[in-house]
Structures are given as structure tokens and as C-alpha cells.
Design a protein around this motif. Structure first.
Motif, PDB file in Angstrom:
ATOM      1  N   ASP A  66       0.839  -1.192   0.000  1.00 38.33           N
ATOM      2  CA  ASP A  66       0.000   0.000   0.000  1.00 38.33           C
ATOM      3  C   ASP A  66       0.879   1.248   0.000  1.00 38.33           C
ATOM      4  O   ASP A  66       1.648   1.481   0.930  1.00 38.33           O
ATOM      5  N   ILE A  68       0.039   4.416   0.357  1.00 45.83           N
ATOM      6  CA  ILE A  68      -0.275   5.414   1.396  1.00 45.83           C
ATOM      7  C   ILE A  68       0.382   5.000   2.713  1.00 45.83           C
ATOM      8  O   ILE A  68       0.846   5.837   3.472  1.00 45.83           O
ATOM      9  N   SER A  71       3.606   6.445   3.585  1.00 47.59           N
ATOM     10  CA  SER A  71       3.668   7.861   3.966  1.00 47.59           C
ATOM     11  C   SER A  71       3.192   8.105   5.400  1.00 47.59           C
ATOM     12  O   SER A  71       3.280   9.216   5.904  1.00 47.59           O
ATOM     13  N   TYR A  72       2.663   7.073   6.047  1.00 49.57           N
ATOM     14  CA  TYR A  72       2.139   7.254   7.409  1.00 49.57           C
ATOM     15  C   TYR A  72       3.253   7.466   8.413  1.00 49.57           C
ATOM     16  O   TYR A  72       4.349   6.917   8.263  1.00 49.57           O
ATOM     17  N   GLU A  76       0.264   6.155  12.895  1.00 48.42           N
ATOM     18  CA  GLU A  76      -0.704   5.871  11.830  1.00 48.42           C
ATOM     19  C   GLU A  76      -0.474   4.459  11.291  1.00 48.42           C
ATOM     20  O   GLU A  76      -1.413   3.745  10.954  1.00 48.42           O
ATOM     21  N   ALA A  79      -2.100   2.066  13.694  1.00 51.25           N
ATOM     22  CA  ALA A  79      -3.552   2.030  13.490  1.00 51.25           C
ATOM     23  C   ALA A  79      -3.891   1.293  12.196  1.00 51.25           C
ATOM     24  O   ALA A  79      -4.804   0.452  12.170  1.00 51.25           O
ATOM     25  N   PHE A  83      -6.452  -1.895  11.477  1.00 51.96           N
ATOM     26  CA  PHE A  83      -7.553  -1.847  10.509  1.00 51.96           C
ATOM     27  C   PHE A  83      -7.422  -2.978   9.487  1.00 51.96           C
ATOM     28  O   PHE A  83      -8.394  -3.638   9.128  1.00 51.96           O
ATOM     29  N   MET A  87      -9.702  -6.394   8.920  1.00 50.80           N
ATOM     30  CA  MET A  87     -10.292  -6.609   7.604  1.00 50.80           C
ATOM     31  C   MET A  87     -10.015  -8.049   7.140  1.00 50.80           C
ATOM     32  O   MET A  87     -10.887  -8.709   6.598  1.00 50.80           O
ATOM     33  N   ASN A 170     -18.758  -2.656  12.477  1.00 52.34           N
ATOM     34  CA  ASN A 170     -17.772  -2.591  13.577  1.00 52.34           C
ATOM     35  C   ASN A 170     -17.224  -1.188  13.793  1.00 52.34           C
ATOM     36  O   ASN A 170     -16.028  -0.992  14.021  1.00 52.34           O
ATOM     37  N   LEU A 171     -18.137  -0.222  13.746  1.00 48.53           N
ATOM     38  CA  LEU A 171     -17.706   1.168  13.927  1.00 48.53           C
ATOM     39  C   LEU A 171     -17.101   1.407  15.303  1.00 48.53           C
ATOM     40  O   LEU A 171     -16.200   2.225  15.462  1.00 48.53           O
ATOM     41  N   ASN A 172     -17.610   0.660  16.294  1.00 46.05           N
ATOM     42  CA  ASN A 172     -17.063   0.856  17.646  1.00 46.05           C
ATOM     43  C   ASN A 172     -15.615   0.401  17.726  1.00 46.05           C
ATOM     44  O   ASN A 172     -14.819   0.977  18.457  1.00 46.05           O
ATOM     45  N   ASP A 174     -13.518   0.645  15.251  1.00 46.06           N
ATOM     46  CA  ASP A 174     -12.775   1.737  14.615  1.00 46.06           C
ATOM     47  C   ASP A 174     -12.476   2.828  15.636  1.00 46.06           C
ATOM     48  O   ASP A 174     -11.353   3.336  15.710  1.00 46.06           O
ATOM     49  N   ALA A 175     -13.520   3.167  16.424  1.00 44.56           N
ATOM     50  CA  ALA A 175     -13.327   4.205  17.442  1.00 44.56           C
ATOM     51  C   ALA A 175     -12.317   3.729  18.483  1.00 44.56           C
ATOM     52  O   ALA A 175     -11.460   4.508  18.918  1.00 44.56           O
ATOM     53  N   GLU A 178      -8.781   4.092  17.182  1.00 45.72           N
ATOM     54  CA  GLU A 178      -8.355   5.501  17.219  1.00 45.72           C
ATOM     55  C   GLU A 178      -7.967   5.922  18.629  1.00 45.72           C
ATOM     56  O   GLU A 178      -6.913   6.510  18.855  1.00 45.72           O
TER      57      GLU A 178
END
Lengths: 213, 440
Positions: A66, A68, A71-72, A76, A79, A83, A87, A170-172, A174-175, A178
């Protein structure tokens, strides 16, 4: 006949449908009952190890390809690792939930992860080295393994959290990624402890200087 | 006013904040009664003022949903003036989202990272939205604004509201059922705001219906790059309204902008019976050619036929000569309750008459100058008068239909913005509607 690479998903599927982590014997028996012609008894422990290995290797492969990701900054990257890992694991939430079923909340090295700790540690090592090189993490030699240890605690917490997460998409989780990563950044970056330590060191040094004068 | 240096974020920290306020209120009572016991001359009003200040202090430190709720339930005039500005700024404060999280949200939603979807995508947020953040993007030469929501915000709203409820009961003197009646409306709306699919639908609908109105600009929406937690729209070049007003525009421009804002709301409320119910200056920008750009359709409220007729019937009365019809209307609007004693009924009628007869002034004239401070001063003075009137404490049950929460909020917001613009405009509903309909 079931091919080797199909044994892992089959194992997870059968664990979930029988609501428990199957032993080699139980898994073999269930396969036989389904009419699978087995050459030898599958080893459940090896399968569980292979499953984690597969998820971790695949995650690292995805991250390395990847653009991107490169560049993290170091936090980052941490994290992004979570993620990507979740996945990879996304289809198998129920299986991981089973793995954690009998693990106490305060268990720092849960049995289901103990054999894979080193694999995780190797991934952290790269991240931590980069963090120290870039100055975003403090190298605190006084407390050996402090950085690894904290990230490991975060990993265990997040995997357990994700396995039980019933929020949409699974938004929680994600939070949680973070928030824990922000916390890790505050702890592992230069902070109050370092300035305090530096100050105390200075005071002791001056005191010693006075005495020796 | 005390300066705020930190925002408590976790539920525990928030609860602690409230407990502290609770303890302070308790302490105030204790002090009050012990002073009374030893025969000191103390006034009950002082105690109420102290308690109110402590609770407002706690609420204002919480920001986020707690503030939004306080803002909506109190409908501003109940709040001490000093807090107004802060309440207007109420937003869900959170640290900016990390780029990996944004990439992950895109991958989960569209199977690709934003860098693969758009020709360009800003790595850092260009703006904070109330429950998310905005990134800029470029697609086929068009500049876009991509709004990304903070994950788990809907859950956080629910837990915030659960904390706020007991305090709302105390602060506004409501019982459990009454709080539930109003809170359910607020909760539904706040949760709706977290669904960008709904915002997209509302935005497209209102844009379509209102695009013919003069001097208004709406961004284009991109459903193909939008879902529940991502909303993509065209970038509106312009300066936020508040900033623009600092550039000292001419009275003519002020009137033009104010008129287009008034027309926008008049058309929505009276023709569409649906409205953008969040009129605060942050939701408007002034474009380089001095048109008014409308942003953020998160909070769109529908006005029912029956409520509409009752609410706007209030404009038609002659407030020097009121009869039974007016009393019946107040009963229908739940302002007068069947359980009221004649004394309470009289008090309520008196209060309503004083407030409504003042608030409806802009609707009763062909033109109205919102730059005129005396109108706003008289409203504030009225609020003070009520605050000092001890007999009002006899009115102790909740009143009014919950639909009124958003219609009132919209009107108060609209008036405040027009006051900031200092616009002198045509306000006659019938004349404006005739004109606006002719444009369609």
C-alpha cells in the motif's frame, strides 16, 4: 478429499457451528461424519497457529503493497495495522469470539494468543524501531520492553473488543483503534515522565557535584 | 465567564462533572438553609441563581450532545445571556480522525481508498463538521467536500442523553414522563443527524425544491460517493457568514442576503412544510458573487398539517382584543392543561400573550428591520421580567407540543442570524410567497 488449505476455513466453520474450539479428535470425528476421507488426523493446534499466521502475514503483505501506508507516521502505521488485520479477520468474528470465550479480562497473554505473541512482537519491532528513529517514540532503556508490552496490551484489548463488537460495520472497533492509538502515542512519545525523569536526574547530578566539590 | 480549558470526553468524566455540579447544588442548599437557621437574611432567589449557574457550568463544560439538548430544551431565552454564545458554538468535540481510519472507512464502504476513488484527496481535514470532519477532494476537475463521520457517534449520543435526563428534570423542573416526551424527539433528531444517507436525501430534496429561490446556492451532491458515514458534495467557494459580516458589507448586500435567508425559510415552512432546522451562522457561506450558500442538511424537520395551522394561527390574533378562540388554541397547543387551576391558566395566558405578541412583530409588518436592537432588547427584557416573577414558579408542569421544539429553534435561529446580518427586509409571508411561487 479435503485439501490442506481448505482445512483452516473448515476448522473455523465447524468450531462456530459446534459453539466451541474443537480438539484434533473432535474435528477429525466431525470431518469423518461428513464423509471426508482423511489421510491423517488433523492437528487442531497447528491449524489454529496457521490461521493466525495467515492473518498476520496477509496483513503485512497488504500493508507493504500500500503506497499510502509508506507515507504514514509510526502511530498511523500502528492504526493501519489493526484496521488491516481486522479486515483480514472480518469473516471470522464468531470464531475469534469463541477463542476468547474462556479468557479472563485481566489475562495479559490469553492462551489463544500465547503461541503467536512472537509473531506480533516482530511486527511491533519494526514499528518501534521506526518510531525511535523518527523521534516519535522515546527509547526508555530503563524499562526494558516497555513499548512492546504496551502495544501488546493494546492488541489483546482490541482483538477481544472486536470479537465482541456488534455495532454496524464494527464502527465501535474503529473508534477503539483511534482512541487506544492516541493514548499509546501520548504514552510512548516524549511526555511528562521523560521530562520528570530528566529533571530528577539533573537534581541528583547537581547534588552529587556539590558533594564532590 | 470562566474560561474553559478542557472538555471531559469519557462517559465517566462527564458523569463526574455532573456529580460535581450535583454536589455543589446540594452544598448551596445546605449553606442556604444553615444560614436561614442561624437567622441570616437570605433570599431564595440567590439560591436559585447559584444553582442555575452551577448546572449551566456543568452543561457548558460537557459541550456535545448535553449542550445541544440544553440548547433545545431551554430555547435560549431561559439561559443567561453570557452563555448564549457558548451554547451557539455547541459541537461534538473530538480529536481529528486519523488518515488510516479514513482510508479504512472508505475501504469498508467502497472497497477502495479515497486516493484511488478521487484524483486528489486532502490528507488533513480542512474543516470540522459537528459530528465529523471535512476533507477536500478533486474529481474530474470538480472540487468536492467529503464529510466523514466520527465512528460510534450515535452510541455516544445515546449515552450522553442518558446522563442528561436526570439533570434536565431538575434544571427545567420536569418529571420523568415529561422529560421522556421531549427527549425522545431530541434523541430521534440527533440520531437522524448521524445518518448521512438521510442527510443526502433531505439535501437533494430541499435543493430541488428551493433552487429557484433568488440569491441562493446549493452544493451538488454525489450519492455515488456517499453512504451512512460519508457524504460527498460539491465545494462551495465562499466565506463563512460570520467572517463575511466582519468585512463590513454594504446595507444593500446585507438586505439582499437577509432577504434570501428569509425567503428560504418562508418557502420551506409555508410551502414545503419541511425545513432545514439548524439555522446557525456556521451553516451558511457567502460566495464571491455575494450569493448565500446553504450547507448541512443534517437536521430537517417536518411540520405536520395540524401543528402548522395552530402555530401560525398565533400570528393572526389581535393581541389587544383576545377572546375564547385564543384560549382554545392555547389548549390545543398544550399550553393550557386540563388540570390547570384558573389562577395558573391566567398566568399562562398572560405569559404567552406577552411573549407571542412581541415575537410575531416581524410577521405583522410588510418590512422589518432586524438591525433594530430594540426588538431584541424587548425580548431579553421580557425574559428577565419572567425570571424575576415569583408567581411563575407556580406553573410547574411541562407545556407545549414537542413539535414546537424545532419550529421555535428554527425561528429563534433565523431571527438571530438576521440580527447579526442587520438586514432590513420584506417579511410579509403572503406577499413573499406570491412572489416566490411566481418564480417557480
Amino acid at each position: 478429499m479435503l485439501k490442506d488449505e481448505n482445512l483452516e476455513p473448515k476448522y473455523m466453520e465447524m468450531c462456530v457451528s459446534s459453539h466451541k474450539i474443537l480438539s484434533s479428535y473432535q474435528f477429525g470425528k466431525l470431518l469423518n461424519r461428513q464423509g471426508e476421507n482423511l489421510i491423517s488426523q488433523p492437528n487442531a493446534l497447528n491449524l489454529r497457529t496457521a490461521i493466525w499466521k495467515h492473518w498476520l502475514e496477509k496483513s503485512v503483505e497488504v500493508l507493504n503493497s500500500d503506497e499510502i501506508f509508506k507515507s504514514y507516521n509510526v502511530y498511523e502505521k500502528l492504526a493501519a495495522f489493526y484496521f488491516t488485520l481486522f479486515m483480514q479477520m472480518s469473516e471470522q468474528q464468531a470464531y475469534v469470539r469463541l477463542l476468547f470465550k474462556h479468557t479472563g479480562l485481566l489475562q495479559i497473554v490469553p492462551e489463544c494468543l500465547s503461541d503467536h505473541k512472537n509473531h506480533f512482537m516482530n511486527i511491533y519491532k519494526q514499528i518501534i524501531n521506526e518510531g525511535i528513529d523518527s523521534g516519535m517514540m522515546e527509547s526508555r532503556k530503563v524499562i526494558d520492553g516497555y513499548n512492546h508490552y504496551l502495544i501488546w496490551m493494546q492488541t489483546v484489548y482490541l482483538i477481544r473488543f472486536w470479537s465482541a463488537d456488534k455495532s454496524e460495520n464494527n464502527l465501535n472497533t474503529d473508534a477503539a483503534i483511534e482512541k487506544t492509538t492516541n493514548l499509546i502515542a501520548d504514552i510512548l512519545g516524549r511526555n511528562l515522565i521523560d521530562s520528570g525523569f530528566d529533571m530528577v536526574k539533573f537534581l541528583i547530578q547537581k547534588k552529587t557535584d556539590e558533594r564532590t566539590r | 465567564m470562566k474560561e474553559q480549558d478542557k472538555i471531559p470526553t469519557s462517559k465517566v468524566a462527564r458523569a463526574t462533572k455532573f456529580l460535581k455540579a450535583g454536589a455543589k447544588v446540594g452544598g448551596n442548599y445546605l449553606k442556604h438553609y444553615s444560614q436561614k437557621l442561624i437567622g441570616d437574611e437570605v433570599n431564595d432567589d440567590d439560591l436559585h441563581k447559584k444553582n442555575a449557574a452551577e448546572l449551566y457550568d456543568a452543561l457548558s463544560q460537557l459541550k456535545g450532545s448535553a449542550l445541544k439538548v440544553a440548547q433545545m430544551l431551554s430555547m435560549n431565552e431561559a439561559l443567561p445571556e453570557a452563555y448564549n454564545e457558548q451554547f451557539a458554538m455547541a459541537q461534538f468535540k473530538a480529536p481529528p480522525l486519523s488518515l488510516p481510519l479514513i482510508v479504512n472507512t472508505f475501504r469498508k464502504s467502497f472497497g477502495k481508498s479515497p486516493f484511488e476513488i478521487f484524483n486528489e484527496f486532502s490528507k488533513v481535514a480542512v474543516n470540522a463538521a459537528s459530528i465529523g470532519q471535512v476533507h477536500s477532494a478533486l474529481q474530474n476537475g470538480n472540487k468536492l467536500a467529503v464529510k466523514i463521520q466520527y465512528p460510534g457517534i450515535a452510541d455516544s449520543i445515546k449515552s450522553d442523553l442518558a446522563i442528561v435526563k436526570p439533570f434536565a428534570m431538575r434544571l427545567f423542573n420536569l418529571n420523568k414522563d415529561e422529560v421522556e416526551y421531549y427527549m425522545s424527539e431530541v434523541e430521534t433528531k440527533l440520531i437522524e443527524e448521524t445518518d448521512y444517507t438521510l442527510e443526502l436525501k433531505n439535501a437533494q430534496m430541499l435543493t430541488q425544491e428551493c433552487k429557484h429561490l433568488p440569491h441562493l446556492v446549493f452544493p451538488e451532491y454525489y450519492p455515488e460517493f456517499s453512504n451512512k458515514s460519508i457524504l460527498t458534495m460539491g465545494w462551495l467557494e465562499g466565506i463563512p457568514l460570520k467572517e463575511y459580516l466582519k468585512t463590513n458589507p454594504s446595507q444593500e448586500t446585507r438586505n439582499k442576503l437577509g432577504q434570501s435567508l428569509w425567503d428560504f425559510y418562508t418557502y420551506q415552512i409555508h410551502v414545503l412544510h419541511k425545513m432545514h432546522a439548524d439555522p446557525h451562522p456556521g451553516n451558511f457561506v457567502v460566495t464571491p458573487d455575494e450569493q448565500l450558500g446553504i450547507l448541512d442538511f443534517g437536521c430537517v424537520s417536518v411540520i405536520s398539517e395540524s401543528f402548522y395551522h395552530m402555530y401560525f394561527k398565533l400570528i393572526e390574533f389581535d393581541y389587544n382584543n383576545l377572546g375564547q378562540e385564543y384560549i382554545d388554541l392555547l389548549k390545543g397547543m398544550n399550553m393550557i392543561l386540563p388540570t390547570d387551576t384558573p389562577e395558573v391558566q391566567e398566568l399562562v395566558i398572560g405569559m404567552m400573550t406577552k411573549v407571542v405578541s412581541k415575537v410575531i412583530l416581524p410577521f405583522q409588518h410588510e418590512t422589518f428591520d432586524f438591525g433594530d436592537d430594540s426588538f431584541f432588547d424587548s425580548l431579553i427584557a421580557q425574559g428577565r421580567e419572567f425570571g424575576e416573577d415569583k408567581s411563575i414558579r407556580k406553573i410547574n408542569s411541562a407545556r407545549g407540543l414537542r413539535e414546537a421544539i424545532y419550529v421555535n429553534r428554527t425561528h429563534i435561529g433565523l431571527f438571530m442570524i438576521l440580527h447579526e446580518i442587520r438586514a432590513n427586509i420584506n417579511t410579509s409571508i403572503s406577499a413573499r410567497l406570491r412572489y416566490l411561487k411566481s418564480l417557480n
